[in-house]
Scaffold this motif. Structure first.
Motif, short mmCIF file in Angstrom:
data_model
loop_
_atom_site.label_atom_id
_atom_site.label_comp_id
_atom_site.label_asym_id
_atom_site.label_seq_id
_atom_site.Cartn_x
_atom_site.Cartn_y
_atom_site.Cartn_z
N GLY A 22 69.70 -15.73 96.37
CA GLY A 22 68.55 -15.05 96.95
C GLY A 22 67.51 -16.02 97.48
N PHE A 23 67.45 -17.21 96.86
CA PHE A 23 66.48 -18.23 97.25
C PHE A 23 66.83 -18.89 98.59
CE2 PHE A 23 64.46 -22.51 96.75
CZ PHE A 23 63.15 -22.08 96.64
N THR A 24 68.09 -18.75 99.04
CA THR A 24 68.49 -19.36 100.31
C THR A 24 67.65 -18.81 101.47
OG1 THR A 24 70.24 -17.73 100.70
CG2 THR A 24 70.87 -19.76 99.56
N GLY A 25 67.28 -17.53 101.37
CA GLY A 25 66.44 -16.94 102.41
C GLY A 25 65.08 -17.59 102.48
N ILE A 26 64.53 -17.94 101.33
CA ILE A 26 63.22 -18.62 101.28
C ILE A 26 63.33 -19.97 101.99
CG2 ILE A 26 61.38 -19.46 99.76
CD1 ILE A 26 61.97 -16.42 99.54
N LEU A 27 64.38 -20.71 101.67
CA LEU A 27 64.57 -22.03 102.28
C LEU A 27 64.79 -21.90 103.79
CD1 LEU A 27 66.89 -23.63 99.57
CD2 LEU A 27 64.52 -24.26 100.06
N GLY A 28 65.55 -20.87 104.19
CA GLY A 28 65.79 -20.65 105.62
C GLY A 28 64.50 -20.41 106.38
N ASN A 29 63.54 -19.77 105.74
CA ASN A 29 62.24 -19.51 106.37
C ASN A 29 61.38 -20.77 106.41
OD1 ASN A 29 60.49 -17.81 107.67
ND2 ASN A 29 59.75 -16.78 105.85
N SER A 92 62.76 -12.11 112.10
CA SER A 92 62.03 -11.05 111.39
C SER A 92 61.39 -11.66 110.14
CB SER A 92 62.97 -9.90 111.02
OG SER A 92 64.13 -10.36 110.34
N ASN A 93 61.98 -11.40 108.97
CA ASN A 93 61.54 -12.05 107.74
C ASN A 93 62.66 -11.98 106.70
OD1 ASN A 93 61.42 -9.47 106.55
ND2 ASN A 93 59.23 -9.25 106.93
N SER A 95 62.94 -10.33 103.81
CA SER A 95 63.24 -8.99 103.30
C SER A 95 64.19 -8.25 104.23
CB SER A 95 61.95 -8.18 103.12
OG SER A 95 61.09 -8.80 102.20
N VAL A 96 63.91 -8.28 105.54
CA VAL A 96 64.76 -7.59 106.52
C VAL A 96 66.17 -8.17 106.50
CG1 VAL A 96 65.16 -7.27 109.00
CG2 VAL A 96 62.88 -6.88 108.04
N ALA A 97 66.28 -9.50 106.51
CA ALA A 97 67.59 -10.16 106.54
C ALA A 97 68.42 -9.80 105.30
CB ALA A 97 67.41 -11.67 106.63
N LEU A 98 67.80 -9.82 104.13
CA LEU A 98 68.53 -9.55 102.89
C LEU A 98 68.97 -8.09 102.77
CD1 LEU A 98 66.47 -11.73 100.39
CD2 LEU A 98 68.87 -12.06 101.01
N VAL A 99 68.11 -7.17 103.19
CA VAL A 99 68.50 -5.75 103.14
C VAL A 99 69.64 -5.48 104.12
CG1 VAL A 99 67.73 -3.41 103.64
CG2 VAL A 99 66.30 -4.90 102.28
N CYS A 100 69.56 -6.05 105.31
CA CYS A 100 70.64 -5.87 106.29
C CYS A 100 71.95 -6.49 105.78
CB CYS A 100 70.25 -6.48 107.62
SG CYS A 100 68.97 -5.56 108.50
N ILE A 258 56.59 -13.60 96.43
CA ILE A 258 55.91 -14.68 95.69
C ILE A 258 55.53 -15.82 96.63
CG2 ILE A 258 56.20 -16.45 93.91
CD1 ILE A 258 58.01 -14.40 92.42
N PHE A 259 56.47 -16.20 97.52
CA PHE A 259 56.26 -17.36 98.39
C PHE A 259 55.43 -17.04 99.64
CE2 PHE A 259 59.53 -19.23 95.81
CZ PHE A 259 59.33 -20.60 95.91
N PHE A 260 55.66 -15.85 100.24
CA PHE A 260 55.06 -15.57 101.54
C PHE A 260 54.04 -14.44 101.53
CE2 PHE A 260 59.49 -17.11 102.48
CZ PHE A 260 59.10 -18.41 102.81
N GLY A 261 53.93 -13.70 100.43
CA GLY A 261 52.89 -12.69 100.28
C GLY A 261 52.86 -11.65 101.38
N LYS A 262 51.74 -11.55 102.08
CA LYS A 262 51.51 -10.49 103.07
C LYS A 262 52.51 -10.52 104.21
CE LYS A 262 46.54 -9.91 102.25
NZ LYS A 262 45.19 -10.01 102.85
N ARG A 263 53.08 -11.67 104.51
CA ARG A 263 54.05 -11.77 105.61
C ARG A 263 55.28 -10.92 105.34
NH1 ARG A 263 54.88 -18.07 106.05
NH2 ARG A 263 56.71 -17.40 107.24
N GLU A 264 55.51 -10.57 104.06
CA GLU A 264 56.69 -9.79 103.70
C GLU A 264 56.37 -8.30 103.50
OE1 GLU A 264 59.94 -10.79 103.42
OE2 GLU A 264 59.29 -12.71 104.25
N HIS A 265 55.11 -7.91 103.67
CA HIS A 265 54.76 -6.49 103.52
C HIS A 265 55.33 -5.69 104.68
CE1 HIS A 265 52.32 -6.51 99.94
NE2 HIS A 265 51.66 -7.58 100.38
#
Length: 303
Positions: A22-29, A92-93, A95-100, A258-265
């Motif tokens: 799950g953390f790979t998405g954080i690193l990708g961003n 996108s962000n 959250s979108v990538a992981l749900v898709c 946790i890492f990006f806060g409002k950007r993920e709302h």
């Protein structure tokens, strides 16, 4: 007592592994270079790390010529999967990538019967329809992320495709060996693409932060997590592994907050669609196991 301790340890390892995925998405961003260059570095670091692992543990990793070419060509699909995943994040962000990416269950329900020449089950059709409903809801409320959602769905399609291929490959050879050749193949195909499109240029230069993130991504999040994930399968049932693996988007979305806060709302429609998709994914293996147990019980009853 020892068996219970071993089981708990393996469960902890699996949860940690899924959280790392799950953390790979954080690193990708966080990594600033393009998705294609990012994956080129990732697979390079990953297969070199696995090669060191094989040498250090004296693990044989040779395969037949036929298997070699199959795995190298499958590596092209693996590489495309990761490129689409990171491009989805950048468009996108997290959250979108992981749900898709969770829609891999939908594509597998469609593709696996085609490859295996099996009849599609009613449960798989129902699960697929639920996932389509969730995706449609997300598209409706998150039109600004249409490109990211499209890349996320392409990513899930590729993941389903190489998972089906690997389910046959893993019957004949260890998963780390499969991973090694597929990552090497991904690197070769991406290198060929970059060479033909002039991609080997100054944009590949890495700032120090990207080097650190890529090393974490290639070693801990890819090679180490993969080996750890495979090792627990010796003691945990496939059902339990599948169920816990489904937590990847949940862990990833929590980490993104946790890492990006409002950007993920996101909008309420996104969360409603995500809930439908994730509920379908979690309920699918549970209901399937119940159906199989009931079928076996009926077969065991005297005629």
């Amino acid at each position: 007592m020892l068996k219970s301790h071993s089981l708990n340890r393996n469960l902890l390892v699996l949860h940690a592994t899924v959280m790392i995925w799950g953390f790979t998405g954080i690193l990708g961003n966080l990594i600033s270079i393009s998705a294609t260059h990012l994956v080129w570095y990732r697979v390079l670091i990953a297969f070199i790390t696995l090669l060191i692992y094989f040498r250090a543990t004296k693990t044989p990793f040779t395969v037949t010529k036929n298997a070699f070419f199959k795995l190298i060509f499958t590596g092209a699909i693996v590489g495309a999967h990761w490129i689409f995943f990171f491009q989805s994040i950048k468009s996108s962000n997290v959250s979108v990538a992981l749900v898709c990416l969770s829609s891999v269950t939908l594509f597998t329900a469609i593709l696996e019967p085609i490859f295996s020449k099996k009849k599609i089950s009613k449960l798989e059709i129902f699960t697929g329809l639920m996932i389509i409903t969730g995706i449609t809801l997300i598209f409706k409320f998150e039109t600004r992320y249409a490109v990211g959602i499209s890349f996320g769905l392409l990513c899930a399609f590729c993941a389903s495709l190489f998972s089906i291929i690997n389910s046959k490959q893993v019957q004949n050879r260890p998963a780390p060996v499969i991973s090694f050749y597929e990552m090497a193949g991904a690197w070769v195909w991406i290198s060929l693409y970059l060479a033909l499109t002039g991609g080997f240029n100054s944009s590949m230069k890495l700032p120090l932060s990207d080097i650190i993130y890529l090393l974490i991504l290639g070693t801990i999040c890819t090679s180490l997590a993969y080996v750890a994930g495979v090792s627990v399968m010796k003691e945990l049932s496939a059902f339990r592994v599948a169920l816990i693996t489904n937590l990847e988007p949940v862990y990833g979305i929590i980490l993104a907050f946790i890492f990006f806060g409002k950007r993920e709302h996101m909008t309420a429609g996104f969360y409603a669609g995500s809930l439908i998709i994730l509920s379908s994914i979690f309920l699918y293996p549970y209901i399937r196991t119940k159906i199989e147990k009931r079928r076996m019980s009926k077969q065991m009853l005297p005629g």
